[in-house]
Scaffold this motif. Structure first.
Motif, PDB file in Angstrom:
ATOM      1  N   GLY A   6      -7.251   3.606   5.864  1.00  0.00           N
ATOM      2  CA  GLY A   6      -6.519   2.675   5.009  1.00  0.00           C
ATOM      3  C   GLY A   6      -7.434   1.778   4.209  1.00  0.00           C
ATOM      4  O   GLY A   6      -8.627   2.052   4.047  1.00  0.00           O
ATOM      5  N   THR A   7      -6.853   0.679   3.721  1.00  0.00           N
ATOM      6  CA  THR A   7      -7.577  -0.281   2.900  1.00  0.00           C
ATOM      7  C   THR A   7      -7.984  -1.470   3.763  1.00  0.00           C
ATOM      8  O   THR A   7      -7.129  -2.234   4.224  1.00  0.00           O
ATOM      9  CB  THR A   7      -6.691  -0.752   1.725  1.00  0.00           C
ATOM     10  OG1 THR A   7      -6.237   0.390   0.994  1.00  0.00           O
ATOM     11  CG2 THR A   7      -7.460  -1.691   0.801  1.00  0.00           C
ATOM     12  N   VAL A  37      -3.160  -5.086   2.323  1.00  0.00           N
ATOM     13  CA  VAL A  37      -4.297  -4.430   2.979  1.00  0.00           C
ATOM     14  C   VAL A  37      -3.933  -4.088   4.425  1.00  0.00           C
ATOM     15  O   VAL A  37      -3.079  -4.727   5.031  1.00  0.00           O
ATOM     16  CB  VAL A  37      -5.579  -5.295   2.926  1.00  0.00           C
ATOM     17  CG1 VAL A  37      -5.961  -5.629   1.503  1.00  0.00           C
ATOM     18  CG2 VAL A  37      -5.450  -6.544   3.758  1.00  0.00           C
ATOM     19  N   ASP A  38      -4.604  -3.074   4.946  1.00  0.00           N
ATOM     20  CA  ASP A  38      -4.268  -2.564   6.278  1.00  0.00           C
ATOM     21  C   ASP A  38      -5.007  -3.264   7.401  1.00  0.00           C
ATOM     22  O   ASP A  38      -4.528  -3.294   8.542  1.00  0.00           O
ATOM     23  CB  ASP A  38      -4.564  -1.061   6.345  1.00  0.00           C
ATOM     24  CG  ASP A  38      -3.712  -0.277   5.360  1.00  0.00           C
ATOM     25  OD1 ASP A  38      -2.480  -0.278   5.520  1.00  0.00           O
ATOM     26  OD2 ASP A  38      -4.280   0.318   4.420  1.00  0.00           O
ATOM     27  N   SER A 208     -11.502  -5.746  -2.965  1.00  0.00           N
ATOM     28  CA  SER A 208     -10.146  -6.011  -2.467  1.00  0.00           C
ATOM     29  C   SER A 208      -9.897  -7.489  -2.196  1.00  0.00           C
ATOM     30  O   SER A 208      -8.750  -7.911  -2.084  1.00  0.00           O
ATOM     31  CB  SER A 208      -9.867  -5.196  -1.194  1.00  0.00           C
ATOM     32  OG  SER A 208     -10.815  -5.493  -0.190  1.00  0.00           O
ATOM     33  N   LYS A 213      -3.905  -5.565  -4.187  1.00  0.00           N
ATOM     34  CA  LYS A 213      -2.760  -4.707  -4.510  1.00  0.00           C
ATOM     35  C   LYS A 213      -3.198  -3.455  -5.253  1.00  0.00           C
ATOM     36  O   LYS A 213      -2.674  -2.356  -5.016  1.00  0.00           O
ATOM     37  CB  LYS A 213      -1.733  -5.482  -5.336  1.00  0.00           C
ATOM     38  CG  LYS A 213      -1.023  -6.570  -4.556  1.00  0.00           C
ATOM     39  CD  LYS A 213      -0.047  -7.344  -5.422  1.00  0.00           C
ATOM     40  CE  LYS A 213       0.602  -8.479  -4.634  1.00  0.00           C
ATOM     41  NZ  LYS A 213       1.495  -9.302  -5.485  1.00  0.00           N
ATOM     42  N   VAL A 216      -4.875  -0.925  -2.863  1.00  0.00           N
ATOM     43  CA  VAL A 216      -3.844  -0.255  -2.062  1.00  0.00           C
ATOM     44  C   VAL A 216      -3.114   0.785  -2.911  1.00  0.00           C
ATOM     45  O   VAL A 216      -2.839   1.908  -2.458  1.00  0.00           O
ATOM     46  CB  VAL A 216      -2.851  -1.291  -1.488  1.00  0.00           C
ATOM     47  CG1 VAL A 216      -1.654  -0.599  -0.841  1.00  0.00           C
ATOM     48  CG2 VAL A 216      -3.543  -2.197  -0.471  1.00  0.00           C
ATOM     49  N   LYS A 220      -2.468   5.058  -2.682  1.00  0.00           N
ATOM     50  CA  LYS A 220      -1.103   5.589  -2.675  1.00  0.00           C
ATOM     51  C   LYS A 220      -0.934   6.651  -3.755  1.00  0.00           C
ATOM     52  O   LYS A 220      -0.372   7.725  -3.515  1.00  0.00           O
ATOM     53  CB  LYS A 220      -0.108   4.455  -2.885  1.00  0.00           C
ATOM     54  CG  LYS A 220       1.337   4.882  -2.789  1.00  0.00           C
ATOM     55  CD  LYS A 220       2.283   3.705  -2.997  1.00  0.00           C
ATOM     56  CE  LYS A 220       3.749   4.154  -2.964  1.00  0.00           C
ATOM     57  NZ  LYS A 220       4.684   3.056  -3.262  1.00  0.00           N
TER      58      LYS A 220
END
Length: 293
Positions: A6-7, A37-38, A208, A213, A216, A220
């Protein structure tokens, strides 16, 4: 085990009067979570880890965990150029409740590949939580080879790598030989979309902090097969990303966070210093152009 595909933001550390400024840190954490964010890296290079004391790192981790809760993955940077010290710090992080370790390639003493492999194996076997390798030859000089990464990918406890060489061909090679179960995270924001395109799973990012945003969203889009859209969009932010590295990270990003009103101060601990006025003006102008200020 939590999901590390993930981010992740490699959190910068705000200072005020040479102490950690937790009010500014809370504003950052709130902005990051709202940005989608993850997870986070605590005590990475961006945190100014060389100048944080052991007590400050423990306090930082405890505060961040309390703020984000148990469900958000926290990865703690524990690497050094001493295997014994890395093991000691890794075991401390495990005791705190860290979800994984980020362990940098030992710097300065320039170990051979067999020494690097043995270093990471010793660290991974000393804890029960996952270990993520960190390859950043721009800072460490020594770089993990594809063969070493492949061997380590088969080592119990080693779950992935933050690859920050910026060489997409090398990233593609790692993805090919290690397979999709081995977590491949970018450590180079400028090549992030291309990294995703060759099999990358996410990022441990500096940019980030400023554009969570967007970071992320790019992941996606690539996951949905819209890599062209992601490529076009990242181009809008390429000048900003370049400006975030005009001086050693985290000098520019701390100034950006101050300009955004998230950090009260862009103060650094020596030997790092605040961003120069010329670079600050360029950064401020570009952030205005992008509607970030």
């Amino acid at each position: 085990m939590k999901n590390f595909k993930g981010t992740f933001t490699a959190l910068a550390t705000p200072f005020k009067d040479d102490k950690i400024d937790y009010k500014s840190l809370d504003r950052l954490l709130k902005q990051q979570l709202e940005g989608g964010v993850d997870g986070f890296v605590v005590n990475g290079t961006t945190a100014e880890s060389p100048t944080l004391t052991s007590a400050e790192v423990a306090e930082l981790y405890k505060h961040i965990r309390s703020f984000v809760g148990a469900s958000v993955p926290l990865v703690v940077g524990t690497g050094s150029n001493s295997t014994a010290k890395t093991i000691e710090d890794s075991q401390k992080a495990e005791q705190w409740g860290a979800d994984a370790l980020l362990v940098v390639v030992p710097y300065y003493n320039k170990p051979p590949q067999r020494g690097l492999v043995e270093h990471f194996k010793k660290v991974a076997s000393s804890v029960k939580i996952p270990t993520i390798l960190y390859n950043v030859p721009g800072r460490t000089i020594t770089s993990l080879s594809t063969e070493s990464i492949l061997e380590l990918s088969k080592t119990p406890g080693v779950v992935g790598i933050k690859e920050a060489s910026g060489k997409v061909d090398f990233d593609a090679e790692i993805a090919h030989v290690c397979g999709s179960n081995f977590v491949l995270l970018s450590g180079d924001d400028g090549t992030y979309v291309e990294f995703l395109g060759v099999g990358g799973h996410g990022v441990i990012s500096v940019a980030s902090h400023v554009i969570p945003k967007q970071m992320v969203q790019w992941k996606k889009w690539v996951a949905e097969g819209q890599i062209t859209q992601a490529r076009q969009d990242i181009q809008k932010y390429m000048k900003l990303i370049d400006l975030l590295f005009t001086e050693a990270n985290p000098i520019p990003v701390k100034k950006a966070l101050q300009l955004m009103g998230i950090f009260e101060s862009a103060t650094m601990r020596l030997p790092l210093m605040e961003l120069t006025p010329v670079h600050t003006e360029a950064l401020k102008t570009e952030m205005h152009n992008l509607g970030l200020l």
